[in-house]
Design an enzyme around this catalytic site. Sequence first.
Site, PDB file in Angstrom:
ATOM      1  N   GLU A 184      30.892  19.080  51.764  1.00  0.00           N
ATOM      2  CA  GLU A 184      31.739  20.393  50.784  1.00  0.00           C
ATOM      3  C   GLU A 184      32.207  21.387  51.823  1.00  0.00           C
ATOM      4  OE1 GLU A 184      31.076  23.247  47.218  1.00  0.00           O
ATOM      5  OE2 GLU A 184      29.228  22.052  47.648  1.00  0.00           O
ATOM      6  N   LYS A 238      31.562  20.675  41.911  1.00  0.00           N
ATOM      7  CA  LYS A 238      30.757  20.692  40.817  1.00  0.00           C
ATOM      8  C   LYS A 238      31.092  19.730  39.879  1.00  0.00           C
ATOM      9  CE  LYS A 238      28.051  23.610  40.555  1.00  0.00           C
ATOM     10  NZ  LYS A 238      26.673  23.483  41.173  1.00  0.00           N
TER      11      LYS A 238
END
Length: 460
Positions: A261, A277
């Site tokens: 990420e 997410k």
Amino acid sequence: MSSPTLRIIELPYRADSADYFSSIRDLPWPIFLDSAGVQHYGGRYDILSADPFITLKTTGEQTVVQHRHQPAKTYQDDPFWILQSHLQRYPVASKSAPFTGGAMGYFAYDLARRIEHLPSLARAEENLPEMAVGLYDWALVVDHQQQLCHLYSHGFDPLRAQNLADIQQRLAQPKKTVPSFQVSGELRCNLDKAAYQQAFSKIQHYIREGDCYQVNLAKRFEIAASGDPWQAYRQLRQRNAAPFSAFFAIPEAAILSSSPERLLQVRAGHIETKPIKGTRPRDLTNPENDEKQAKALMNSAKDQAENLMIVDLLRNDLGKVCMPGSIAVPKAFQLESFATVHHLVSTITGKLAKNQSAAALLRACFPGGSITGAPKLRAMQIIEELEPHRRGVYCGSIAYLGFDGNMDSSITIRTLVFNQQRLRFWAGGGIVADSDCEAEHQEVLDKAAAMLDLVTLLRS
């Protein structure tokens, strides 16, 4: 300070930059920003350096700044401001390379205590600085797309300006032998399934009461370990290759990260952040089932709603330092697949306001909303209440902030910390109103899978 002439030395391209890093691994503060050879938008460049001419360590209210061969100075100002004040002493023009010198290091999750008022409930066991950043005058940049490798140096560090040939000579003779690393004893977790269920229920209560919409709850794993952590990192990157991986060692600890990420990127004032997410496990032994998992994630209204909460949170954070009207969401809920999991990723962009810096942007968005919950401050207060130990480096960031004003940074998930002869790692996930405890607990184990496999390998 005016910039000396930038020196650029072309070196032979190596497909595996770890061979180059092994030759500088024994220098002080070695850092390897590693794309791990993945085919991904973040997988083009690797950046390597060591032996910074200035180091900055923040512990509690104090930041100690150590210049090479000079007495250390201690400050109590905002650590992000201290960092920026040192960077701006060495201005350089932006180059086509992502990084030709500047700051690199980690910003621990608990550095947020210098930004927000948080309770002190969880135990701090690693005893690490909340910020450990070096100013590096040289960097080796490997471009896997163009298959090029260049050594850069601005000459701000008098010692390195005179002895850049020493680095070049080291890099020409990569070290092949690596000492072993092993774990022993019991692997312990600070939240067993019953304790996780209790914390989950408490979060559900807070959501029903209107305190928050989402809280990220994490478990910490710990085991005794010894040896050279660089060996463990080499095995981790083989088993869980990720585009924002990193190895960074300071005297107190080594950080082994295989993060998928990006937190924030800045290029000529243009900002990009890509929050994750939404997660499903990979099944590489059964392509049909693997595709089924991916489609289930893409079509999940729950995961899209969770992702949207974080998109809105980050748009708000970016608004503190961006030009009005510049923030956009060009891509939402895109599938990205990694070694062990599928993720749902969105892209948010903006334009940095003229009076703002990359360090100010990092502060405005720190820590990343995808690993706190929403609203951020209340979620962090609940995390402090429910997680037994402070997160430390986990869920903070590893970043570079160039002398040229550019930046790229990861969120330190899928990350292990080795210090005090202990190897520690974490995994967590966001909990919302309609979350199922069993499913959330399994997601945590899915995210921890590569690190759990590494522990098994290191024991054998």
